[in-house]
Design an enzyme around this catalytic site. Structure first.
Site, PDB file in Angstrom:
ATOM      1  N   ASP A 196       0.866  -1.171   0.000  1.00 34.21           N
ATOM      2  CA  ASP A 196       0.000   0.000   0.000  1.00 34.21           C
ATOM      3  C   ASP A 196       0.899   1.216   0.000  1.00 34.21           C
ATOM      4  O   ASP A 196       2.132   1.090   0.079  1.00 34.21           O
ATOM      5  CB  ASP A 196      -0.933   0.001   1.219  1.00 34.21           C
ATOM      6  CG  ASP A 196      -2.259   0.703   0.927  1.00 34.21           C
ATOM      7  OD1 ASP A 196      -2.219   1.862   0.479  1.00 34.21           O
ATOM      8  OD2 ASP A 196      -3.322   0.097   1.148  1.00 34.21           O
ATOM      9  N   HIS A 275      -3.621   2.433  -4.848  1.00 33.54           N
ATOM     10  CA  HIS A 275      -2.892   2.252  -3.590  1.00 33.54           C
ATOM     11  C   HIS A 275      -1.447   1.826  -3.853  1.00 33.54           C
ATOM     12  O   HIS A 275      -0.880   1.008  -3.129  1.00 33.54           O
ATOM     13  CB  HIS A 275      -3.579   1.212  -2.705  1.00 33.54           C
ATOM     14  CG  HIS A 275      -4.858   1.688  -2.094  1.00 33.54           C
ATOM     15  ND1 HIS A 275      -4.899   2.528  -1.010  1.00 33.54           N
ATOM     16  CD2 HIS A 275      -6.157   1.466  -2.435  1.00 33.54           C
ATOM     17  CE1 HIS A 275      -6.162   2.779  -0.685  1.00 33.54           C
ATOM     18  NE2 HIS A 275      -6.942   2.150  -1.550  1.00 33.54           N
ATOM     19  N   GLU A 331     -10.687   1.444  -4.883  1.00 33.80           N
ATOM     20  CA  GLU A 331     -10.467   2.889  -4.740  1.00 33.80           C
ATOM     21  C   GLU A 331      -9.488   3.483  -5.755  1.00 33.80           C
ATOM     22  O   GLU A 331      -8.708   4.384  -5.429  1.00 33.80           O
ATOM     23  CB  GLU A 331     -10.000   3.203  -3.310  1.00 33.80           C
ATOM     24  CG  GLU A 331     -11.022   2.830  -2.254  1.00 33.80           C
ATOM     25  CD  GLU A 331     -10.589   3.169  -0.853  1.00 33.80           C
ATOM     26  OE1 GLU A 331     -11.446   3.549  -0.039  1.00 33.80           O
ATOM     27  OE2 GLU A 331      -9.380   3.035  -0.544  1.00 33.80           O
TER      28      GLU A 331
END
Length: 693
Positions: A196, A275, A331
């Site tokens: 991440d 990410h 996302e």
């Protein structure tokens, strides 16, 4: 029959030293609760003459031996003998005609013997875990187990925990410690969030800069690093300020083997396409801008992106034998894709209609790559697209809709909705707890979860693969804090995944959890003190009566559809909010004017006070209002301002409630209540009820 024989010191050490605890010696003390049990008469006593036998062979026997070898007590590790005695014996028997489910087992405890049977060594292992919880000290040299018959099997095949090691790195030893607890509660999947923005945590030999650079940052605390004025930078491992870490490939092999001995599969997660700031800082040529710190998303139009991802996944697959490889998929901002020439060409060549389809292209291509290597793709619910291969599985985190859609399209679904399964939220009154990301997820709410949505048919429900708890670590810097968030909530998740709903009782579970916490603490785990739980605010469970109750509300500025609570009736329905703004009582506003409503009392009424509560949770940018304006009118046209409040909003109050209102003496039919955000902070405004007296 092959035989496993141990001496008294083996058994007393195995059960008394590691697993002894207080409580009643009966199947109803076990977590997770067995599916069926019936008490017998008398007890089985473990003495220095007790023998332990098994007919396991080959790798299965070796796996059990390896597991027993980690017990920190002396015992005979040699297998010898070929005949089981009739009395004072514990038998682990693999048999084709035993429990029907692969992970199921049966147990019979009599004063003469303990017999655990299963069709698999995994079932025998789970029977052993149950026995370890049942065994109680009888005196200084022996243990006893109450006679009982148990038929047990899990409700779901997948019972998981996600540990986030990117935001704050966790040592190999820490992960092993949690694996031990997972095994005790019959959880069988450990999902490691290895990559991440905060740091890359796994050695990839072909790309050394991932661990020389992308695994390190000049600030240990994620929150300080993430919100730093100079922006989320990384540093070389050699930098004196370097904080972070990673697992070598040898570390990974060790963890995988350790988990396997406890019948737990580790599923690695390699985030894509989003990410990925840390990767793109180390290898900026894989981003659309081609510069570090300019994008979080891989460039899907760049063929080098796929070479990199396939190289990484090749090394990952060599380390992890798991059926599934998790690729994230959540996302993605897709912001740079819309203006990237390479992405535009990819869309044109592949006849993709928009950037959303571009993400689907990446997911489908990676799925095909994994499939060629006899692996399956797993991702968050954003991976769903019309052409997703049937063998890909979906983790439903944005509520249950993603899981429902996945199942109806023929995919396995793992239910992990944030409302019930994100245990990075507060588990008690936030003022009494270490800082969390926000929200409120007490033990009782996790326990109440049913992973099978009512909207599914019986046939569709068969594709609900299981359930998982996720513990993200943005606000969790220390190991002690991490365990505080895990336990006892992980026990509740384990029972949700294992036990039938008709067998569950929260009151009963709560009493078992209190005792189990004592055991965990005796073994060095840092648990939440459940016995001191404060619980939800009293007013959250008590409806409030006032002059505006049930009166119509006109919204001059809209509430946000994601936080609409009970819709247009929310602010006058008498329901008060609890510790979390997402509990269905708080209503959220993020439009330009934020909160601006008019209440019609339907008649001119004498008024003494008008007020509303507001909540602030800094992490998700929920702030107290900067300005509150209260006005009244008799005709709905001409309004008289009775109160204007200027409030200096401070982010130092990480979590707080505040009541703003007016007191006085007037008459009116209409009330206009406005609450405006701080222009610098922006963010959300949440309120639950406008109380008029």
């Amino acid at each position: 029959m092959s035989i496993l024989k141990t001496s008294l010191i083996t058994l007393v050490s195995l059960f008394a030293v590691l697993w002894h605890g207080g409580g009643i010696s009966m199947a109803q003390t076990v977590i997770p609760l067995p599916q069926n049990s019936s008490p017998g008469t008398g007890t089985f006593r473990i003495t220095e003459e007790t023998k332990l036998y098994t007919n396991l062979k080959g790798h299965e026997k070796e796996r059990l031996t390896a597991y027993l070898s980690t017990i920190p007590a002396p015992f005979d590790k040699k297998f010898k003998g070929n005949k089981s005695p009739r009395e004072n014996v514990i038998i682990l028997q693999k048999s084709r005609d035993a429990a029907s489910a692969p992970e199921g087992y049966s147990m019979e405890v009599t004063p003469a013997h303990i017999l655990i049977r299963s069709t698999t060594d995994t079932g025998l292992f789970y029977g052993l875990q149950t026995l370890m919880q049942l065994a109680q000290p009888a005196d200084g040299t022996s243990l006893e187990v109450a006679s009982v018959k148990i038929e047990d099997a899990p409700r779901f095949d997948y019972r998981g925990l996600m540990i986030d090691v990117s935001r704050h790195f966790r040592s190999k030893e820490f992960v092993k410690k949690q694996i031990d607890a997972m095994a005790r509660y019959k959880l069988n999947r450990l999902h490691l969030h290895l990559t991440d923005a905060a740091g890359w945590r796994i050695e990839i030999k072909k790309y050394p800069r991932l661990t020389d650079f992308a695994a390190w940052r000049p600030e240990a605390n994620w929150k300080k690093w993430w919100f730093a004025d100079n922006g989320r930078k990384y540093c070389n491992e050699s930098d004196p300020k370097a904080q972070g870490g990673y697992y070598t490939q040898e570390d990974i092999r060790e963890l995988v083997e350790y988990a396997s001995e406890r019948h737990i599969t580790i599923i690695p997660e390699i985030e894509m396409p989003a990410h990925s700031e840390e990767v793109l800082a180390a290898y900026p040529e894989l981003s659309c801008p081609g510069e570090p710190y300019e994008s979080a998303d891989f460039c899907v139009g760049n063929e080098d992106t796929f070479s990199f991802l396939e190289d990484v996944l090749t090394e990952v697959m060599e380390l992890f034998p798991s059926e599934y490889i998790h690729v994230g998929g959540d996302e993605a901002s897709k912001a740079t894709w819309a203006t990237c020439p390479k992405c535009a060409k990819r869309m044109q060549d592949e006849k993709l209609k928009d950037v959303d389809a571009l993400q689907g292209y990446l997911i489908n291509r990676i799925e095909a790559f994994l499939s060629r290597h006899n692996r399956k793709l797993l991702g968050w619910d954003e991976i769903m697209n019309d052409s997703l291969a049937p063998n890909a599985a979906v983790m439903s985190w944005r509520g249950e809709e993603g899981g429902i859609n996945a199942v109806r399209n023929g995919h396995r679904a793992i239910m992990t909705p944030g409302t019930y399964c994100y245990i990075d939220q507060y588990q008690d009154a936030p003022y009494s707890q270490p800082e969390a990301i926000g929200g409120y997820l007490p033990l009782s709410k996790i326990y109440s979860y049913n992973p099978t949505p009512e909207a599914l048919t019986e046939e569709e429900s068969r594709l609900i693969y299981g359930v998982q708890a996720n513990l993200w670590a943005e606000y969790i810097q220390t190991d002690e804090h991490y365990e505080h968030m895990l336990y006892p909530r992980l026990m509740a998740l384990a029972e949700v995944g294992w036990s039938r709903p008709d067998r569950k009782s929260y009151a009963h579970f709560h009493s078992r959890a209190l005792k189990e916490i004592e055991w965990l603490r005796s073994r060095g785990y840092h648990t939440f003190p459940l016995k001191d739980e404060i619980g939800n605010p009293h007013n959250a469970s008590q409806p409030v009566s006032h002059l505006a109750l049930g009166k119509p509300v006109k919204y001059n500025a809209p509430y946000n559809p994601n936080y609409q609570a009970q819709g247009d009736k929310t602010l006058t329905d008498g329901k008060r909010g609890g510790w979390t703004y997402s509990d269905g009582a708080w209503q959220g506003f993020i439009s330009r004017d934020r909160l601006d409503v008019t209440i019609d009392l339907e008649a001119v009424t004498e008024l003494r006070s008008i007020s509303a509560d507001f909540i602030q949770v800094v992490g998700p940018e929920v702030f107290l209002p900067r300005e509150i304006i209260i006005s009244v009118s008799s005709d709905g046209t001409d309004y008289n301002e009775v109160k204007r409040i200027e409030h200096e909003t401070s982010t130092s109050e990480v979590f707080t409630f505040r009541n703003f209102g007016w007191e006085g003496d007037t008459s009116a039919r209409y009330i206009r209540f406005q609450a405006r955000a701080d222009k610098t902070l922006g963010g959300w405004i949440f309120t639950d009820e406008i109380i008029v007296k």
